[in-house]
Structures are given as C-alpha cells and as structure tokens.
Motif scaffolding. Structure first.
Motif, PDB file in Angstrom:
ATOM      1  N   ARG A   1       0.726  -1.115   0.002  1.00 31.04           N
ATOM      2  CA  ARG A   1       0.030   0.272  -0.353  1.00 31.04           C
ATOM      3  C   ARG A   1       0.717   1.913   0.065  1.00 31.04           C
ATOM      4  O   ARG A   1       2.061   1.279   0.840  1.00 31.04           O
ATOM      5  CB  ARG A   1      -0.868  -0.383   0.999  1.00 31.04           C
ATOM      6  CG  ARG A   1      -1.380  -1.248   1.069  1.00 31.04           C
ATOM      7  CD  ARG A   1      -3.328  -1.318   2.022  1.00 31.04           C
ATOM      8  NE  ARG A   1      -3.518  -2.456   2.641  1.00 31.04           N
ATOM      9  CZ  ARG A   1      -4.377  -3.091   2.345  1.00 31.04           C
ATOM     10  NH1 ARG A   1      -5.369  -1.790   3.068  1.00 31.04           N
ATOM     11  NH2 ARG A   1      -4.954  -3.791   2.621  1.00 31.04           N
ATOM     12  N   GLY A   2       0.129   2.083  -0.794  1.00 29.90           N
ATOM     13  CA  GLY A   2       0.822   3.225  -0.518  1.00 29.90           C
ATOM     14  C   GLY A   2       0.653   4.597   0.273  1.00 29.90           C
ATOM     15  O   GLY A   2       2.057   5.157   0.451  1.00 29.90           O
ATOM     16  N   TYR A   3       0.134   4.272   1.382  1.00 26.20           N
ATOM     17  CA  TYR A   3       0.400   4.355   2.924  1.00 26.20           C
ATOM     18  C   TYR A   3       0.642   4.525   3.626  1.00 26.20           C
ATOM     19  O   TYR A   3       0.725   2.869   4.153  1.00 26.20           O
ATOM     20  CB  TYR A   3      -1.511   5.236   2.478  1.00 26.20           C
ATOM     21  CG  TYR A   3      -2.026   3.989   2.764  1.00 26.20           C
ATOM     22  CD1 TYR A   3      -2.674   3.783   3.496  1.00 26.20           C
ATOM     23  CD2 TYR A   3      -3.114   3.979   1.307  1.00 26.20           C
ATOM     24  CE1 TYR A   3      -3.429   2.194   4.032  1.00 26.20           C
ATOM     25  CE2 TYR A   3      -3.886   3.065   2.023  1.00 26.20           C
ATOM     26  CZ  TYR A   3      -4.222   2.290   2.594  1.00 26.20           C
ATOM     27  OH  TYR A   3      -4.996   1.308   2.907  1.00 26.20           O
TER      28      TYR A   3
ATOM     29  N   ASP B   1     -12.960  15.277   1.910  1.00 23.99           N
ATOM     30  CA  ASP B   1     -13.927  15.544   0.642  1.00 23.99           C
ATOM     31  C   ASP B   1     -13.068  14.912  -0.373  1.00 23.99           C
ATOM     32  O   ASP B   1     -13.925  14.041  -1.438  1.00 23.99           O
ATOM     33  CB  ASP B   1     -14.001  16.637   0.976  1.00 23.99           C
ATOM     34  CG  ASP B   1     -15.360  17.627   1.503  1.00 23.99           C
ATOM     35  OD1 ASP B   1     -15.295  16.847   1.985  1.00 23.99           O
ATOM     36  OD2 ASP B   1     -15.407  18.673   1.114  1.00 23.99           O
ATOM     37  N   SER B   2     -11.752  15.066  -0.981  1.00 18.92           N
ATOM     38  CA  SER B   2     -10.938  14.800  -1.682  1.00 18.92           C
ATOM     39  C   SER B   2     -11.061  13.455  -2.148  1.00 18.92           C
ATOM     40  O   SER B   2     -11.384  12.916  -2.740  1.00 18.92           O
ATOM     41  CB  SER B   2      -9.467  15.108  -1.673  1.00 18.92           C
ATOM     42  OG  SER B   2      -9.021  14.337  -0.642  1.00 18.92           O
ATOM     43  N   LEU B   3     -11.118  12.408  -1.091  1.00 17.87           N
ATOM     44  CA  LEU B   3     -11.406  10.666  -1.291  1.00 17.87           C
ATOM     45  C   LEU B   3     -12.858  10.505  -1.175  1.00 17.87           C
ATOM     46  O   LEU B   3     -12.848   9.744  -2.782  1.00 17.87           O
ATOM     47  CB  LEU B   3     -11.343  10.148   0.407  1.00 17.87           C
ATOM     48  CG  LEU B   3      -9.834  10.175   0.192  1.00 17.87           C
ATOM     49  CD1 LEU B   3      -9.347   9.409   1.828  1.00 17.87           C
ATOM     50  CD2 LEU B   3      -8.677   9.751  -0.718  1.00 17.87           C
TER      51      LEU B   3
ATOM     52  N   THR C   1     -10.772   2.753  -8.708  1.00 18.55           N
ATOM     53  CA  THR C   1     -10.695   1.322  -8.123  1.00 18.55           C
ATOM     54  C   THR C   1      -9.970   0.499  -7.180  1.00 18.55           C
ATOM     55  O   THR C   1      -9.031   1.652  -6.487  1.00 18.55           O
ATOM     56  CB  THR C   1      -9.628   0.597  -9.505  1.00 18.55           C
ATOM     57  OG1 THR C   1      -8.686   0.732  -8.814  1.00 18.55           O
ATOM     58  CG2 THR C   1     -10.736   0.815 -10.961  1.00 18.55           C
ATOM     59  N   TYR C   2      -9.533  -0.715  -5.981  1.00 16.71           N
ATOM     60  CA  TYR C   2      -9.142  -0.568  -5.968  1.00 16.71           C
ATOM     61  C   TYR C   2      -7.610  -0.979  -5.707  1.00 16.71           C
ATOM     62  O   TYR C   2      -7.144  -0.449  -4.685  1.00 16.71           O
ATOM     63  CB  TYR C   2      -9.548  -2.721  -6.024  1.00 16.71           C
ATOM     64  CG  TYR C   2      -9.557  -3.516  -4.243  1.00 16.71           C
ATOM     65  CD1 TYR C   2     -10.186  -3.321  -3.418  1.00 16.71           C
ATOM     66  CD2 TYR C   2      -7.402  -3.906  -4.837  1.00 16.71           C
ATOM     67  CE1 TYR C   2      -8.641  -3.845  -2.451  1.00 16.71           C
ATOM     68  CE2 TYR C   2      -7.135  -4.412  -3.248  1.00 16.71           C
ATOM     69  CZ  TYR C   2      -8.030  -4.620  -2.459  1.00 16.71           C
ATOM     70  OH  TYR C   2      -7.352  -5.826  -1.304  1.00 16.71           O
TER      71      TYR C   2
ATOM     72  N   ARG D   1      -2.480   2.140  -4.351  1.00 16.35           N
ATOM     73  CA  ARG D   1      -1.133   2.767  -5.084  1.00 16.35           C
ATOM     74  C   ARG D   1      -1.835   4.225  -4.208  1.00 16.35           C
ATOM     75  O   ARG D   1      -0.226   4.599  -4.150  1.00 16.35           O
ATOM     76  CB  ARG D   1      -1.289   2.692  -6.176  1.00 16.35           C
ATOM     77  CG  ARG D   1      -0.965   1.335  -6.718  1.00 16.35           C
ATOM     78  CD  ARG D   1      -0.746   0.755  -8.153  1.00 16.35           C
ATOM     79  NE  ARG D   1      -1.129   2.301  -9.152  1.00 16.35           N
ATOM     80  CZ  ARG D   1      -2.410   1.015  -9.750  1.00 16.35           C
ATOM     81  NH1 ARG D   1      -2.366  -0.113  -8.639  1.00 16.35           N
ATOM     82  NH2 ARG D   1      -3.555   1.737 -10.214  1.00 16.35           N
ATOM     83  N   ASP D   2      -2.549   5.327  -3.774  1.00 16.29           N
ATOM     84  CA  ASP D   2      -2.414   6.677  -3.280  1.00 16.29           C
ATOM     85  C   ASP D   2      -1.372   6.630  -1.998  1.00 16.29           C
ATOM     86  O   ASP D   2      -1.084   5.437  -1.718  1.00 16.29           O
ATOM     87  CB  ASP D   2      -3.836   6.708  -2.779  1.00 16.29           C
ATOM     88  CG  ASP D   2      -4.822   7.322  -3.954  1.00 16.29           C
ATOM     89  OD1 ASP D   2      -3.764   7.284  -5.424  1.00 16.29           O
ATOM     90  OD2 ASP D   2      -5.908   7.189  -3.789  1.00 16.29           O
TER      91      ASP D   2
END
Length: 273
Positions: free
Chosen positions: A108-110, A146-148, A156-157, A162-163
């Motif tokens: 995961r990117g976070y 809000d941005s999410l 997509t999943y 990857r965010d």
C-alpha cells in the motif's frame, strides 16, 4: 541627536503595533461571525495574541521614543520572559515529538498510525473528550475526507491502495487495514463476512456515514498527532530563528534603556560636563 538604538526599538515596535491590529481584528471578527466549535476555539488565542502584541509594542515604542525608562524597563522584562518561554517551548516541542511514526503497510502507498506510538503527553491531550470534540470539529470543517469522497465512483481497488494518503486521510477517512474491511469505494467499506479478527476498537467505531467515518477512531487521533509532530518540528526550527531575532532586539532595547537613564540623569540641554 536621537540615539540609534532608540530609533531601532521604536521602528521595530511600530511595525509590531501595526501587525497587532489585523490580528486583533481577526479575533474580534471570529467572536462575532464564527459559527463552528473550531472558530470559537481559535478566537480566544487570536484576541489574546493581538492584545499582547499591541500592549508590548506600545510600551516599547513609547519607552524608546519618549525616553520613558519605566515603560522600557517593563518592555525589557516582558521580552526576557518571552525569550525564556520560547526557549522552553522549543525544547519541549522537540522532546514530546521525538516518539511516533507511521507504520508502512505491505503493498500500500500509505502508512497507518497508532495512538500508542506517540508520547504520553500528546496522547492525554487528544484522549480528553472535550479536546477531541473541538479537534474533530476542526477536522470536519476542513473537509479532510472530501477529496476521497469525490473519487468514490472513479477509483478502483488497486488505484486506492497505490494512493499516497495524508496521515489524517489514512487515520480518519478509512478503517484500519487489520480490521479486514472489504473495499467498496474510497470512503465506503463493508464489514468482513467472517467477522473481525482484530481486537482493535476502531473496527467497531468505523461507520459508512460520511459525516462520521472514523473521526472517533484512535487511528484518527494518531493521524492528527502525526500532523502535529511534523508541524511542531517546523515551529521549533522557526522558533530558533525567532529567538535569535528576539535576543538581538532585547540587546538593542538594553542599549536604549541605558541611553534613557543617561539622558534622564544628564539632560542634554545642560551640556556635558
């Protein structure tokens, strides 16, 4: 001829006095037009800072320009206390933000954040119900998620995982990975059919209600502390620079105070002996 140190102190305090006017006006505006708990929380400190700057700058300005030794002495005492407080706060900021870091999640990117990783002092501040209610109100007013939410139908999943999410988005806008929620969209997650395998209380705190999400979760508090840690580190560095500036101003003020005492003891119209 007016002493150079008196001129410098006068100019610096005139600029500080002019700066205090919009700060005080902003605090008064918040007290009359602020609608959220966040606004009400900010108005007191803003007004206090504005009044403090105005009073101190007036004392320094009048003391330096009118050769009033008493006012300049008061000004120097306040400056000394301010230097002492800023020095102590800078050391304190480095100490309390020394612990705590995000935990990388495989694939995961976070990162994800745990409240227990941070200093006990910071934990107690956010664990206080009254404090957290105000902080949560500020977070909701700032529209952290809000941005999410805007990407709910488009992401997509694989794209979501990857965010690179901010600490607040990671902690407040989605449930912790260990809970095993099934991804539906960025801020919509379904409970696992087999039930939770983790004892993390955030698993039951999470809700798909877009006005609630995970704002009551421990992970949200940890994400907030991650932001606080980064901000306090920056503030501490700025404080060091500001402290150097204050020490220089204090030294110039001491010269102006000495000039005042000499001028009051031996008025220039009498001539030097």
């Amino acid at each position: 001829m007016f002493r150079l140190s008196n001129k410098l102190v006068g100019v610096l305090n005139l600029l500080t006095f002019l700066l205090s006017i919009p700060i005080l006006a902003g605090g008064v505006w918040l007290s009359h037009h602020g609608t959220s708990d966040c606004d009400k929380f900010l108005q007191g400190p803003v007004i206090a800072i504005g009044v403090f700057l105005m009073a101190v700058s007036l004392a320094g300005l009048v003391g330096a320009c009118c050769r009033n030794s008493l006012l300049l002495w008061v000004y120097l005492c306040v400056m000394f206390l301010l230097i002492l407080v800023l020095f102590c706060f800078t050391i304190f900021a480095f100490v309390v933000t020394n612990k705590g870091a995000g935990e990388a999640v495989s694939g995961r990117g976070y990162k994800e954040y745990r409240l227990g990783d941070y200093s006990n002092w910071l934990q107690k501040r956010v664990d206080s119900g009254r404090n957290w209610d105000r902080i949560r109100s500020c977070l909701m007013d700032s529209k952290v998620c809000d941005s999410l939410q805007a990407d709910n139908t488009n992401k997509t999943y694989d794209q979501f995982f990857r965010d690179s999410l901010s600490p607040l988005q990671s902690g407040c806008c989605k449930p912790p990975s260990e809970c095993g929620f099934v991804y539906q969209s960025s801020t919509m997650w379904n409970k696992p059919a087999a039930g939770f395998t983790s004892n993390n209380t955030d698993c039951t705190t999470w809700t798909n209600d877009q006005s609630v999400l995970c704002y009551g979760c421990e992970s949200c508090k940890a994400g907030f502390l991650a932001n606080i840690k980064k901000d306090w580190k920056k503030v501490a560095v700025i404080n060091i620079i500001f402290l150097v500036f204050l020490v220089v101003v204090y030294s110039v003020g001491c010269c102006a105070f000495r000039n005042n005492r000499e001028d009051n003891a031996y008025p220039r119209w009498k001539g030097n002996p």
